[in-house]
Enzyme design. Sequence first.
Site, PDB file in Angstrom:
ATOM      1  N   ARG A  52      11.335   5.360  -3.633  1.00 41.98           N
ATOM      2  CA  ARG A  52      10.148   4.744  -3.023  1.00 41.98           C
ATOM      3  C   ARG A  52      10.488   4.422  -1.576  1.00 41.98           C
ATOM      4  NH1 ARG A  52      12.675   1.061  -1.162  1.00 41.98           N
ATOM      5  NH2 ARG A  52      10.709   0.189  -0.501  1.00 41.98           N
ATOM      6  N   GLY A  53       9.452   4.014  -0.820  1.00 37.34           N
ATOM      7  CA  GLY A  53       9.630   3.851   0.622  1.00 37.34           C
ATOM      8  C   GLY A  53       9.164   5.140   1.287  1.00 37.34           C
ATOM      9  N   ALA A  54       8.265   5.000   2.281  1.00 33.73           N
ATOM     10  CA  ALA A  54       7.572   6.180   2.812  1.00 33.73           C
ATOM     11  C   ALA A  54       8.507   7.315   3.261  1.00 33.73           C
ATOM     12  CB  ALA A  54       6.649   5.743   3.952  1.00 33.73           C
ATOM     13  N   ARG A  95       1.912  10.189  -4.812  1.00 36.39           N
ATOM     14  CA  ARG A  95       1.550   8.842  -4.338  1.00 36.39           C
ATOM     15  C   ARG A  95       0.625   9.027  -3.130  1.00 36.39           C
ATOM     16  NH1 ARG A  95       5.900   4.178  -3.841  1.00 36.39           N
ATOM     17  NH2 ARG A  95       4.024   2.896  -4.008  1.00 36.39           N
ATOM     18  N   GLN A 204      10.718  -5.463  -4.416  1.00 30.28           N
ATOM     19  CA  GLN A 204      11.569  -4.685  -3.502  1.00 30.28           C
ATOM     20  C   GLN A 204      12.381  -5.611  -2.593  1.00 30.28           C
ATOM     21  OE1 GLN A 204       8.352  -4.058  -4.083  1.00 30.28           O
ATOM     22  NE2 GLN A 204       7.855  -1.884  -3.949  1.00 30.28           N
ATOM     23  N   ASP A 245       3.692   2.499   5.938  1.00 28.24           N
ATOM     24  CA  ASP A 245       3.451   3.679   5.107  1.00 28.24           C
ATOM     25  C   ASP A 245       2.523   4.671   5.781  1.00 28.24           C
ATOM     26  OD1 ASP A 245       4.301   1.490   3.087  1.00 28.24           O
ATOM     27  OD2 ASP A 245       4.563   3.427   2.104  1.00 28.24           O
ATOM     28  N   ASN A 255       0.942  -1.054   5.011  1.00 31.24           N
ATOM     29  CA  ASN A 255       2.301  -1.344   4.524  1.00 31.24           C
ATOM     30  C   ASN A 255       2.167  -2.140   3.231  1.00 31.24           C
ATOM     31  OD1 ASN A 255       5.192  -1.181   4.863  1.00 31.24           O
ATOM     32  ND2 ASN A 255       5.167  -3.362   5.284  1.00 31.24           N
ATOM     33  N   LYS A 256       3.289  -2.471   2.657  1.00 27.72           N
ATOM     34  CA  LYS A 256       3.327  -3.162   1.362  1.00 27.72           C
ATOM     35  C   LYS A 256       2.366  -4.346   1.312  1.00 27.72           C
ATOM     36  CE  LYS A 256       5.045  -2.215  -1.543  1.00 27.72           C
ATOM     37  NZ  LYS A 256       4.284  -1.377  -2.534  1.00 27.72           N
TER      38      LYS A 256
END
Length: 357
Positions: A52-54, A95, A204, A245, A255-256
């Site tokens: 995970r993480g762009a 995703r 996270q 992201d 973003n998150k």
Amino acid sequence: MTPDSTMKVKAIEWQAGTLLLLDQRLLPHQEVWVKCNRVEEVVAGIRDMVVRGAPAIGIAAAYGVALAARTRFAADPDNWKADVEVDLQLLEASRPTAVNLSWAIKQMRRQIQGFQQGRDPFRLLAEFAARIHQADIEANKVMGQLGAKILAEHQEQGREVMTHCNAGALATGGYGTALGVIRAAWEQKLIDRVHVNETRPWWQGSRLTAWELQQEGIPATLHVDSAAAHQMKTSPISWVIVGADRITAEGDVANKIGTYQLAIQALHHGAGLMVVAPTSTLDMDLDYGEDIQIEERAADEVLYAAGQRIGADVEVANPVFDVTPADLVDYLVTEKGVIHRPDKAKLQKLMSHKSMH
Ligand code: MRU
């Protein structure tokens, strides 16, 4: 072999034609590597949050394209280019919010278009994916220095920072975006402490960012997400430093989930908001944040914690990203340069330059 094998923390390895993904769902207590030899395994790894993480999602997908091409070429050397398109689309749908995913697939597709039918594409595609991987690490190191320079120029504001989610080595090819700036700032003795939001529902912050900081020996304070404003009020927090992201042409930042409220809180408490993202996170085809598809994940992620049912039986909303409007962003740090108060004209200028640093 994977580029820059000297790095302490990494989430992605390429070894002898196999993609290895560190299972981030099990960190920090277990370090288990998931082997992917087929594109379906990469799709599942992205969808199910193994990786995970762009930027890390984009890199994994690039290697996934190489794996897909290997399978398709073995099955039908004369038609693999048409056949592999199905796999590219599957990867792209794994995703929806992080644009690095479609960016990486677009790069790989361009390579595929240049290949001759009937010639084995695997080695060259794997090498190209490794180049995307290496370029991401290099971009992070550049951004680390550029972001630390901004902190150095504003030393009077306080020596503590806050970060959200994980924008570290685990979320990228290595080193990290927001956490790359924090690493560089720590090395240059510009900060004393990092405040880490735990980042529900996937933690996270508590599982990944706190772990990365611990490995580097950088002092970290972990708090629940709802403590962020209180921490800003009671600690000398001068910057909120986050990754992204997807960033639109106007400078709106997905973003998150929780980043938007942190941006508002930072403004109220006089802390700056620094967004750190490679240009592969910029989506110049979209103008506004409203146009970004926000991933909505399963209700159980909210209703359960560590396998235990917590929530009552009501409707659940689980958007996993939000959009911070450009006018709340103080600095956007990219590998091509820094933008103070991003807007469309500045972003277009940045994208038209090969390099600005
Ligand atoms: O759902 P995740 O863990 O993939 O979300 C990650 C983030 O929101 C990160 O902040 C973003 O991808 C930037 S990572 C350098």
